[in-house]
Scaffold this active site. Sequence first.
Site, mmCIF file in Angstrom:
data_model
loop_
_atom_site.group_PDB
_atom_site.id
_atom_site.type_symbol
_atom_site.label_atom_id
_atom_site.label_comp_id
_atom_site.label_asym_id
_atom_site.label_seq_id
_atom_site.Cartn_x
_atom_site.Cartn_y
_atom_site.Cartn_z
ATOM 1 N N GLY A 12 0.843 -1.200 -0.082
ATOM 2 C CA GLY A 12 -0.024 0.163 0.026
ATOM 3 C C GLY A 12 0.826 1.198 -0.045
ATOM 4 O O GLY A 12 0.162 2.328 0.460
ATOM 5 N N HIS A 107 -0.406 0.848 -13.159
ATOM 6 C CA HIS A 107 0.270 -0.395 -13.550
ATOM 7 C C HIS A 107 1.879 -0.217 -13.692
ATOM 8 O O HIS A 107 2.157 0.834 -14.161
ATOM 9 C CB HIS A 107 -0.265 -0.854 -15.071
ATOM 10 C CG HIS A 107 0.531 -2.140 -15.711
ATOM 11 N ND1 HIS A 107 0.124 -3.471 -15.181
ATOM 12 C CD2 HIS A 107 1.352 -2.258 -16.404
ATOM 13 C CE1 HIS A 107 0.956 -4.416 -15.827
ATOM 14 N NE2 HIS A 107 1.562 -3.832 -16.544
ATOM 15 N N ASP A 148 -5.799 -4.075 -18.381
ATOM 16 C CA ASP A 148 -4.769 -3.036 -19.002
ATOM 17 C C ASP A 148 -4.899 -2.455 -20.212
ATOM 18 O O ASP A 148 -4.125 -2.086 -21.187
ATOM 19 C CB ASP A 148 -3.298 -3.617 -18.855
ATOM 20 C CG ASP A 148 -2.945 -3.994 -17.325
ATOM 21 O OD1 ASP A 148 -3.488 -3.599 -16.386
ATOM 22 O OD2 ASP A 148 -2.211 -5.171 -17.378
HETATM 23 C C1 GAR Z 1 2.896 -1.572 -7.542
HETATM 24 O O1 GAR Z 1 3.963 -1.512 -8.068
HETATM 25 C C2 GAR Z 1 1.963 -1.438 -8.539
HETATM 26 O O2 GAR Z 1 1.767 -0.672 -9.773
HETATM 27 C C3 GAR Z 1 1.524 -2.836 -8.844
HETATM 28 O O3 GAR Z 1 1.750 -3.397 -7.610
HETATM 29 C C4 GAR Z 1 2.527 -2.673 -7.006
HETATM 30 C C5 GAR Z 1 1.721 -2.335 -5.611
HETATM 31 O O4 GAR Z 1 2.741 -1.642 -4.463
HETATM 32 N N1 GAR Z 1 0.282 -3.457 -9.651
HETATM 33 C C6 GAR Z 1 0.168 -4.272 -10.422
HETATM 34 O O5 GAR Z 1 0.923 -4.772 -10.822
HETATM 35 C C7 GAR Z 1 -1.229 -4.079 -11.031
HETATM 36 N N2 GAR Z 1 -1.184 -4.779 -12.259
HETATM 37 P P1 GAR Z 1 2.233 -0.782 -3.285
HETATM 38 O O6 GAR Z 1 1.237 -1.825 -2.603
HETATM 39 O O7 GAR Z 1 3.080 -0.555 -2.402
HETATM 40 O O8 GAR Z 1 1.270 0.272 -3.711
#
Ligand code: GAR
Length: 203
Positions: A12, A107, A148
Site C-alpha cells: 500500500g 500499472h 490493462d
Molecule cells: C505497484 O508496483 C503497482 O504498480 C503494482 O503493484 C505494486 C503495489 O505496490 N500493480 C500491479 O502490478 C497491477 N497490475 P504498493 O502496494 O506498495 O502500492
Amino acid sequence: MKKMAVLASGSGSNLQALIDRVHEKEGMIAVVISNKKNAYALKRAKKADIPAIYADRSQVATDEAYDTDILKILHAYAVDVIVLAGYLRILTPVLTEAYANRIINIHPSLIPSFCGDGYYGMHVHQAVYDRGVKITGATVHFVDSGVDTGPIIMQRAVCLTGNEQPEEIAAKVLEIEHELLVESVTLVLNDQIEIVQKRTIRK
Ligand code: GAR
C-alpha cells in the site's frame, strides 16, 4: 469533494501517497478495501482513520458475487471514483460497468509493453529484466472490460542501465509511481480529464 475507494492487495505504498497528498485535499478516501487479510494497506488506512475492510473471496462462489459484495460497500460509502493501488485481482463487469470511466489503475510498466493477463507485481519487472529493455516505467489508466486496455491517463519512464536486478527495477519504478498516481488522481477528481474514444485529453 468527490469520494474515493482505494482497493489494494499489498504493502500500500501507493495508497500512502494518496493518503498523504490527495486525501482531504483533492477528495476524500471514504474506504480502503483489500482481498488480503494481512495487507499492510489496511493498517495504513486504519492509521489514517479511514475505514478499512477485508473482503474474503473464499466466502462467495464466484468472482461476480465477490464484486457484487464490493459494489455494496462502494454504494454504502457513496463512492464516486475507485483507485486500484496494487490491487491484484481482475475486475468483473459487475464493477467495470457500474463504475465505467470512474476506475483508475496504476500499472508498473509502460503500457502496451509488459501488461495484460499474468503481468502484475514482480512478474512485470522479471519480464522487463528478462527482455533487457533499457526503458520501463509506469502507467495510470482508466479500467475497461479488458486487462490493462483502458484509456491511458499518464505515463512516466524510468531508464535502466541493464545492471539492475528485478527487485531494483521494481524499486526504481515504485519511486515514480507515487508521484504519477497522485497527479493522475488529482486530475480525475478535478474533472480535468476527458475520454475521447480510446484516448484521454486534458480539458
Ligand atoms: C505497484 O508496483 C503497482 O504498480 C503494482 O503493484 C505494486 C503495489 O505496490 N500493480 C500491479 O502490478 C497491477 N497490475 P504498493 O502496494 O506498495 O502500492
